[in-house]
Design a protein around this motif. Structure first.
Motif, mmCIF file in Angstrom:
data_model
loop_
_atom_site.group_PDB
_atom_site.id
_atom_site.type_symbol
_atom_site.label_atom_id
_atom_site.label_comp_id
_atom_site.label_asym_id
_atom_site.label_seq_id
_atom_site.Cartn_x
_atom_site.Cartn_y
_atom_site.Cartn_z
ATOM 1 N N SER A 33 -8.816 -10.684 11.051
ATOM 2 C CA SER A 33 -9.027 -9.447 11.044
ATOM 3 C C SER A 33 -9.342 -8.816 9.564
ATOM 4 O O SER A 33 -10.253 -8.365 9.129
ATOM 5 N N GLU A 59 -2.750 0.523 3.701
ATOM 6 C CA GLU A 59 -2.737 0.929 5.095
ATOM 7 C C GLU A 59 -3.766 0.279 6.155
ATOM 8 O O GLU A 59 -4.388 -0.355 5.632
ATOM 9 N N GLY A 87 -3.854 -11.163 12.667
ATOM 10 C CA GLY A 87 -3.893 -9.851 12.153
ATOM 11 C C GLY A 87 -4.446 -8.626 12.982
ATOM 12 O O GLY A 87 -4.452 -7.528 12.692
ATOM 13 N N GLN A 94 -3.937 -0.908 19.251
ATOM 14 C CA GLN A 94 -4.680 -1.937 19.366
ATOM 15 C C GLN A 94 -4.650 -3.122 20.540
ATOM 16 O O GLN A 94 -5.618 -3.682 21.066
HETATM 17 P P1 AMP Z 1 -4.603 -9.009 6.058
HETATM 18 O O1 AMP Z 1 -5.688 -9.917 5.580
HETATM 19 O O2 AMP Z 1 -4.331 -9.231 7.556
HETATM 20 O O3 AMP Z 1 -3.267 -9.130 5.150
HETATM 21 O O4 AMP Z 1 -5.202 -7.493 6.214
HETATM 22 C C1 AMP Z 1 -5.537 -7.036 4.808
HETATM 23 C C2 AMP Z 1 -5.681 -5.663 5.074
HETATM 24 O O5 AMP Z 1 -6.766 -5.405 6.146
HETATM 25 C C3 AMP Z 1 -4.502 -4.753 5.864
HETATM 26 O O6 AMP Z 1 -3.500 -4.573 4.883
HETATM 27 C C4 AMP Z 1 -5.153 -3.446 6.511
HETATM 28 O O7 AMP Z 1 -5.512 -2.699 5.457
HETATM 29 C C5 AMP Z 1 -6.490 -4.165 7.095
HETATM 30 N N1 AMP Z 1 -6.437 -4.771 8.481
HETATM 31 C C6 AMP Z 1 -6.533 -6.056 8.831
HETATM 32 N N2 AMP Z 1 -6.015 -6.154 10.159
HETATM 33 C C7 AMP Z 1 -5.951 -4.864 10.581
HETATM 34 C C8 AMP Z 1 -5.919 -4.221 11.681
HETATM 35 N N3 AMP Z 1 -5.720 -5.046 12.941
HETATM 36 N N4 AMP Z 1 -5.639 -2.951 11.962
HETATM 37 C C9 AMP Z 1 -5.764 -2.152 10.806
HETATM 38 N N5 AMP Z 1 -6.128 -2.745 9.432
HETATM 39 C C10 AMP Z 1 -6.067 -3.784 9.462
#
Ligand code: AMP
Length: 210
Positions: A33, A59, A87, A94
């Motif tokens: 994600s 956030e 993610g 969700q």
């Molecule tokens: P990650 O690469 O998984 O560490 O995600 C990086 C950023 O993307 C997170 O800190 C959130 O801001 C956003 N993000 C990723 N996946 C989600 C999700 N399922 N719900 C909300 N925000 C997300």
């Protein structure tokens, strides 16, 4: 199509594990994600513009925004494929959205890493902005410093990988995402692995658990 969810804190190694498994088995598809969102930000799409501020602050972006993207990927994934979902979901709302799609969840694997290890891991993290491969300056260095082994692009440090934002992301993880452990345990889907064994053994442990 079936889904395996990777659950774990930022920097727990979910992306590295999923990337490895998908690289060695064509029936597995890594869906991150965070990568979807960073792609939207880079392209400057409407969703990307909306997501950017949340991401920069560590956030969560609004549920509806990321859910729409994940639903699109699920809809376009057909056949004998195991989707390694990295993610998403990040909170119980969700998880309910995912359940409502009817896509079968095979298992949920928690990649367990203590918070104390996370800060060090993220401090050394380098990412390929092109093919999304992940590296670590000590634990998993590229062959040539600063250059992606796979595609040759220059590696970058993610904007949200600075120590302050990492602290905030861990707070968000414990508050929003950790309740999913009990949620999926209650559904009999949860497995756990020790995510502190090094990249190769983590991936093997994950494969055995899923
Ligand atoms: P990650 O690469 O998984 O560490 O995600 C990086 C950023 O993307 C997170 O800190 C959130 O801001 C956003 N993000 C990723 N996946 C989600 C999700 N399922 N719900 C909300 N925000 C997300």
């Amino acid at each position: 199509m079936n889904i395996v969810i990777l659950l774990g804190a930022p920097g727990s190694g979910k992306g590295t594990i999923a990337g490895r498994l998908a690289a060695e088995d064509a029936s597995m598809k890594h869906v991150s994600s965070g990568d979807l969102l960073r792609g939207a930000v880079a392209k400057g799409t409407e969703a990307g513009v909306e997501a950017k501020g949340f991401m920069d602050r560590g956030e969560l972006v609004p549920d509806a925004l990321i859910a729409r993207m994940i639903k699109d990927v699920i809809a376009e994934t057909q056949g004998d494929v195991t989707m390694l979902l990295d993610g998403f979901p990040r909170n119980v709302a969700q998880a309910e959205i995912l359940a409502a799609t009817g896509a079968p969840i095979r298992s949920v694997v928690l990649v367990d890493v203590p918070d104390a290890v996370i800060a060090d891991r993220i401090a050394g993290r380098r990412t390929c902005p092109n093919c999304k491969a992940g590296y670590h300056v000590k634990a998993l260095p590229p062959k040539v410093e600063g250059v992606c082994d796979r595609c040759g692009a220059a590696l970058v440090i993610r904007k949200d990988d600075n120590p302050e934002t990492v602290k905030d992301r861990l707070v968000v993880y414990h508050r929003e995402t950790e309740p999913l452990i009990a949620y999926y345990e209650g559904k009999g889907l949860l497995r756990r692995i020790d995510g502190n064994q090094g990249p190769e053994r983590n991936a093997a442990a994950f494969k055995a658990a899923m």
